[in-house]
Enzyme design. Sequence first.
Site: not given
Ligand code: GLC
Length: 731
Positions: A260
């Site tokens: 993430d």
């Molecule tokens: C965010 C989210 C994730 C997302 C990523 C990119 O923090 O937790 O679901 O795909 O970052 O935006």
Amino acid sequence: MKRILLSLSVIALASCVQQKNAEQWTDAEIEQKITEVLPQLTLEEKVAMCHAQSKFSTPGVARLGIPELWYSDGPHGVRMEINWDDWGHSHWTNDTATAFPVLTALASSFNPDLAYEYGNAVAEEALYRGKDVMLGPGVNIYRSPLNGRNFEYMGEDPFLAGQMAVPYIKGMQKNGVASCVKHFALNNQETWRTTVDVEVSERALREIYLPAFEAAVKEGNVWSIMGSYNLYNGQHCCHNAKLNSILRDEWGFDGCVITDWGGATDTKESAENGLDIEMGTWTNGLTASTKNAYDNYYLAQPYLEAIKKGEIDVKTLDAKVSNILRMMYRTNMAKTLKHGRKGNAEHIETALNIAREGIVLLKNDNKVLPLDKETTMKIAVIGENATRSMMGGGSSELKTFHEVSPLEGIKSHFTKADITYSMGYASGPEIYGWVLPSKLNADSLKRAALSTVKDADLVIYVGGLTKAHQQDCEGGDRVSMDLPFGQNELINDILAVNKNMVMVLVDGNAVTMPWIDNVPTIVEAWYGGCQAGNAIADVLCGDVNPSGKLPYTFPVKLTDNAAHSFESEEVFPGLAAENEAKNHKEYYKEDILVGYRWHETKNIKPLFAFGYGLSYTTFELSNISAKNSSKTISVKATVSNTGDREGAEVVQVYVGKQDSKVLRAVKELKGFKKTKLAAGEKAEVSIEIPVEKLAFWNEETKAWEVEKGKYNVYVGTASDNIAETIEISVD
Ligand code: GLC
């Protein structure tokens, strides 16, 4: 001339057939290509491929013609362009997208065919926008009604979530776009999401929190998976040895593990616990003081140096780059690259159909619905959610061409009615991460609404939650399960003036309903995407017969929910740490009893049960049977539409062990099938359940075990509406 035309048309036909059945590399060809390419790459090139070069891209190898990889959110459509180096919108003018309904609405449809169409449509839009990896679907489990991101996920039951995620992934990946199922694992709340350290039994992990990911890998053949921010048993999930061993050694996952954004926290763990691609680590890219902050990522310079010093084995790097190349040969280096499209009629229709089939009719006393489309009555539409845009919510935000609001839909469907609108309440502007009160005066809004409803024949109240912070939004959890912004008081005040209310909830979470005995009609519409208003109005006027079923329990009050019944911080949201840098320990004491598993085992009657949903027609189940061989349980039932109009019903099959030697839920969903029937029509439904799916995780033997003995097979149309229970025995 004719012969030339004929031959030209044959060529054209052949090419489009060829395009449709476009060949891709075989697995063997891909492995061969990886073997050929790997030795050509320098150490620096290989390390570079394992981490971001911008917010949403990783580098290729220009000198060899290996392209960059481009990633985009999110589960509900292709997000607008984000800046190279920070979270800001780039404000392009060509980055609109079709906004599909939230995944909670898709799950409520209980229709895997729609999930396939969903994934296919999002992939076509991703191709058009030049994206190789789509960051979705999310399959985290609905453990708490307060979780700010429940709307992005597919409910409280791991079987339902898996059954709806697999076709979404297949529909997406058949276009050569990688799905990135998320967030692996145990990311079931937003509070302290980067520091909460979950302690959960191995049984609950494997029986509740992992099965949807397991289905995505084993049945969906998902090409990438996103590690979650939180910790599990003291180790960050983006580089967690135990989760990695389950993923790679037990499930045979051959795709990419992607963090993430900002989920990596350690070079050695990232190198050795299976992380392939590091994204979003908090270094402000090009503008921070360091030379080029992306070089300071855990899998950048520090990793390169550790390999050069022999502290980390270069084999870890070759494994990562092999996984990345494998994803490339499936996507942007596929044998045949497909072309995308966006905003086309089919995608809009798909969005509308999912919104329609996701709507759940919760209550319809004295059949107030459907309304007569030709009615000339005075209709007062009240509530901010009748007009409020619902395209926010964090990383799943979208910039859509046009969003049909509930008010717009109601006006376009009831053209002869005398429709007035009054906002009734106001929630304030949507600033990500902030709660800003409305500048509008609550009293004047209420007074205006009450005078509007006074002489109306019908009130259509459109309320619920919003996509703002501490509502249905990433980055925070709700502070209460109640409707916010004084809605409960407003609803009671309206009912005191006019009892004829149709309630439409626009939200992505369960809410308490203190007024429920006085509201004859309740429609749960979720966030329906760009066609939300049309889907809602289609149901209100009867053009569409609602067929959605709840993907999670609506408890009467928060403490009826498993995690909140303990009323203890260590169970939710975790213990406050001495300081932010320390982690917050959280103990899933409810263990495997999540959702209806809890309510049924503890005899706590819910407001509305998992799998519940009404229809404008009536259905009956008959000729129900369940026979089991050593391998499968075959359930058959005849579904009859005993009403006066077409409709769809979802036959649900649950199974429960009698006299188990371990704690087990009364029953668990093991099969379902949606059937559309004309008035008076009947059909036989058959559902096959592999006996191995009855297994529980034995913590002593550390293996799945199918207990011998008697089981109950429950066949019905809701978890609390079982037509027949049949005893079978497994030996
Ligand atoms: C965010 C989210 C994730 C997302 C990523 C990119 O923090 O937790 O679901 O795909 O970052 O935006």
